[in-house]
Design a protein around this motif. Structure first.
Motif, short mmCIF file in Angstrom:
data_model
loop_
_atom_site.label_atom_id
_atom_site.label_comp_id
_atom_site.label_asym_id
_atom_site.label_seq_id
_atom_site.Cartn_x
_atom_site.Cartn_y
_atom_site.Cartn_z
N GLY A 82 4.87 10.63 13.37
CA GLY A 82 6.30 10.35 13.46
C GLY A 82 6.77 9.10 12.74
O GLY A 82 7.93 8.69 12.92
N LYS A 83 5.94 8.51 11.92
CA LYS A 83 6.38 7.32 11.17
C LYS A 83 5.51 7.15 9.93
O LYS A 83 4.43 7.75 9.81
CB LYS A 83 6.30 6.08 12.04
N TYR A 84 6.02 6.32 9.00
CA TYR A 84 5.25 6.02 7.80
C TYR A 84 4.26 4.89 8.11
O TYR A 84 4.63 3.86 8.71
CB TYR A 84 6.17 5.58 6.66
N VAL A 85 3.03 5.08 7.68
CA VAL A 85 2.00 4.04 7.87
C VAL A 85 1.30 3.79 6.54
O VAL A 85 1.22 4.67 5.67
CB VAL A 85 0.97 4.47 8.94
N ASP A 86 0.79 2.57 6.39
CA ASP A 86 0.07 2.20 5.16
C ASP A 86 -1.25 2.95 5.07
O ASP A 86 -1.93 3.17 6.08
CB ASP A 86 -0.19 0.70 5.12
N LYS A 93 0.84 -1.20 0.00
CA LYS A 93 0.00 0.00 0.00
C LYS A 93 0.88 1.26 0.00
O LYS A 93 2.01 1.23 0.47
CB LYS A 93 -0.90 0.02 1.24
N LYS A 94 0.33 2.33 -0.54
CA LYS A 94 1.04 3.60 -0.43
C LYS A 94 1.11 4.01 1.03
O LYS A 94 0.24 3.66 1.83
CB LYS A 94 0.31 4.67 -1.25
N GLN A 95 2.17 4.74 1.36
CA GLN A 95 2.36 5.13 2.75
C GLN A 95 2.29 6.65 2.91
O GLN A 95 2.52 7.40 1.96
CB GLN A 95 3.71 4.62 3.26
N GLU A 96 1.96 7.07 4.13
CA GLU A 96 1.97 8.48 4.46
C GLU A 96 2.61 8.67 5.84
O GLU A 96 2.65 7.74 6.65
CB GLU A 96 0.55 9.06 4.44
N TRP A 97 3.14 9.86 6.06
CA TRP A 97 3.80 10.17 7.33
C TRP A 97 2.74 10.54 8.37
O TRP A 97 1.95 11.45 8.17
CB TRP A 97 4.78 11.32 7.13
N LYS A 98 2.72 9.78 9.44
CA LYS A 98 1.68 10.00 10.44
C LYS A 98 2.24 9.69 11.83
O LYS A 98 2.78 8.60 12.05
CB LYS A 98 0.47 9.12 10.14
#
Length: 683
Positions: free
Chosen positions: A210-214, A203-208
């Motif tokens: 303090g970390k990258y999440v799917d 899956k694409k990830q986003e910064w959330k």
């Protein structure tokens, strides 16, 4: 019901099994499995287009994921029945793609697989391979096939709601790297980035927080409609440049490009770019990527395009280029030669078109384009014939000329007494400035030939152009560069020549791999007193040896320079007159003895020439030996006298250093001494 059996290996299909081991790199298993998934999806589209599949196509994304020690590749393509598994999986050497192509010739240009062995590359990295598949045919039953790398397999019915195929690879311990996200991403980028069906990996990830999440959005790893499969009319210049930046992120902007789109007598698409190439051929080679129906194959395309075209960058895509079972090596085929010839023609057409329709643009980019064009001219005779119309020569005033234009410019003024047209050139405007100015003062034009292949092009043009010779501007004195009349006689006797030769020889520096000789010319009182020239032939051979195998002999030979003394110049005359006055008393008796012993030597040689070797007595031999020895001693004494005089004559050293300085040979301590001496002479 579970069926057990052995994969069919017969005398008729054993050879393809052997070819399986031609796979040169384990990593291509992912390319082959994904390509099969693409194949199955494209087949479904083909069936739908002719009305043989009436269901909804829906989402055709191919999905890749890992699960523990398993790598799973899933598609929603055509799927397989039990009979098709038996035919296409259990009987090696059949190829469903080949059969499908034959049946649906007009609708299956995008079918990738041609060999029927790609699936078995999975066993290079897997200890077990499973297939769960359901055919798109109405009423089809889902099937599961499994094999642990031996001819034994199991085939049974299973549950699967949707059509399509899952390939489940249980990766063995030695190849666990192929379960790593970064490794899979790297392979997908290398082999699958332009495949025609969407491929999702994670899956694409986003910064959330303090970390990258799917996210919920699929991470599509490929561009299904890359620039080369689109019509040229749909693309703007920025689209071509953007695609180039995508292929080569750190490269300079390309000069030009060619969009290939051929469907007869072979299929070929692609975009070839002219990169900014300056002085390192090898650094820019092998940047053309070969694809087969958008599947990356290799970036070693020497057998598809002529060697000089390997300087181009870009993409070539053709299903008609014959590959072996691993798709990694080209096979000999007439189509390859046709494609090569076509690409060469398209390149020449494009360059000629730009030259004719936008010459200012062509000239502005010539310095970057020059290396490529010259490489082509040197390596391909047909390309030379085309390029000879638009190859440019640049002079020291930054004006550009075609071969024909330049010949018209210099014919007559730069034609010597033997009716040969002389092309003067420089390899460094700064280092050879004084020579350039001397030539300009005569009304001559000088070319700039400082490129990596210029020395080779010079030799080629001398062969191609009638009665033409290229001479570097410092290759001789200006009058000798383009000799209009016979040379003026040098009015010095042998003793005077010897005196000047020894005076200047004694002050010449010792330079590693460099030889100097003294020459005399009558150049007129206004010409320079001393000129340093370099032998054109030997210098050119040394330069060519740096790039051409088999010429290392010339590379080991020393540089050869000639220090030309202008006997008409007052400074040279004064040195000779002054030396004769100051050294006469010491030299006269030595010179008289030399003349006497030279006469004796001549008499002895004449007497012995009349006799056979065995008739010459030991006394006669000894007499000649003693005479030769005495002459050597006297000449050494004479030379020592001239060397002693030269050591005290600062004008001699100054003239030599000026000549060396004009050729960039005065450096370090010698340059420092020259500056100090110059200051003293000014005082």
């Amino acid at each position: 019901m579970t069926t057990k059996g052995s994969i069919g290996v017969t005398s008729e299909n054993i050879f393809p099994v052997i070819k399986k081991f031609l796979y040169s790199d384990h990593e291509i298993f992912l390319r082959e499995i994904v390509s099969n998934a693409i194949d199955a999806t494209q087949k479904l589209k083909a069936l739908a287009s002719v009305g043989e599949f009436k269901g909804e196509l829906g989402d055709l994304t191919i999905r890749i994921k890992t699960d523990g020690n398993k790598l799973i590749i899933s598609d929603r393509g055509i799927g397989m029945t039990a009979d098709e598994i038996n035919k296409y999986i259990n009987q090696i050497a059949f190829s469903s793609a080949e059969e499908f192509l034959e049946k649906y010739k007009s609708d299956t240009a995008a079918i990738i697989g041609h060999f029927g062995l790609g699936f078995y590359s999975a066993f290079m990295v897997s200890k077990k391979v499973e297939i769960i598949t359901k055919s798109c045919k109405e009423g089809a039953v889902a099937m599961k096939w499994s094999c642990e790398g031996s001819p034994a397999y199991e085939l049974s019915e299973t549950d699967r709601e949707d059509r399509g195929t899952d390939i489940i690879l249980t990766i063995d311990d030695e190849n666990r790297e192929f379960l790593e996200k970064t490794k899979i991403t790297s392979l997908l980028s290398k082999y699958c980035r332009f495949l025609p069906v969407p491929i999702a990996f994670g899956k694409k990830q986003e910064w959330k927080e303090g970390k990258y999440v799917d996210t919920d959005e699929d991470n599509i790893v490929n561009e299904t409609q890359p620039a080369w499969v689109r019509k040229p009319a749909e693309l703007k210049d920025e689209d071509y440049k953007a695609f180039y930046r995508d292929l080569y992120p750190m490269s300079d902007e390309p000069l030009f490009w060619i969009h290939l789109n051929v469907d007869y007598p072979f299929n070929l698409t692609g975009i070839l770019y002219f990169p900014t190439v300056k002085n390192n051929i090898d650094l820019h080679r092998n940047k053309i990527q070969l694809y087969c129906n958008q599947v990356f194959v290799t970036d070693s395309v020497e057998d598809i395009v002529p060697e000089f075209l390997t300087l181009l960058h870009g993409v070539i895509d053709s299903p008609d280029i014959p590959l072996n079972v691993s798709r990694s090596y080209l096979q000999s085929d007439r189509n390859v030669k046709k494609i090569s010839t076509h690409i060469t023609k398209k390149v020449a057409d494009r360059l000629e078109d730009i030259f004719k329709n936008d010459r200012p643009q062509f000239e502005s980019k010539w310095d970057s384009l020059k290396l490529f064009v010259q490489y082509g001219m040197l390596s391909d005779e047909k390309f030379y014939e085309r390029a000879s119309k638009f190859v440019l020569l640049k002079d020291v005033d930054n004006k550009y000329f075609t071969l024909e234009e330049y010949k018209k410019l210099i014919t007559g003024n730069q034609t010597d007494k033997d009716n040969t047209t002389i092309y003067l050139y420089t390899t460094s405007v700064d280092d050879q400035y004084s020579y350039i100015q001397a030539a300009k003062d005569k009304g001559y034009n000088i070319l700039v030939m400082n490129g990596q292949l210029d020395v080779h092009i010079i030799s080629q043009l001398e062969q191609k152009l009638e009665k033409t010779r290229f001479v570097r501007v410092d290759g001789d004195t200006i009058d000798n560069l383009i000799r209009k009349t016979d040379a003026n006689d040098v009015k010095l006797d042998e003793n005077q020549k010897t005196a000047l030769r020894e005076i200047f020889n004694s002050r010449l520096p010792i330079v590693e791999k460099t030889e100097f000789s003294i020459a005399f010319e009558s150049l007129g009182e206004t010409a320079n007193p001393v000129v340093l020239t370099q032998n054109e032939f030997m210098r050119r051979m040394r330069e060519m040896s740096a790039m051409q195998a088999g010429m290392s002999f010339y590379g080991e030979m020393p540089d050869s320079y000639s220090l030309v003394l202008n006997v008409d110049h007052p400074l040279v005359k004064n040195i000779l007159d002054d030396g004769e006055k100051k050294c006469g008393e010491q030299l006269n008796p030595i010179l008289a003895d030399i003349r006497g012993f030279e006469a004796r030597q001549a008499d002895l040689n004449a007497q012995q020439d009349k006799k056979k070797p065995e008739e010459i007595t030991e006394a006669e031999k000894e007499d000649l030996t003693d005479t030769n020895k005495k002459l050597d001693e006297l000449r050494t004494q004479r030379n020592a006298v001239w060397a002693e005089y030269a050591a005290e004559n600062h004008i001699v050293g100054q003239l030599i250093d000026l000549a060396l300085l004009s050729n960039g040979l005065l450096k370090g301590e010698a340059l420092s001494r020259f500056i100090t001496r110059s200051v003293k002479l000014i005082k």
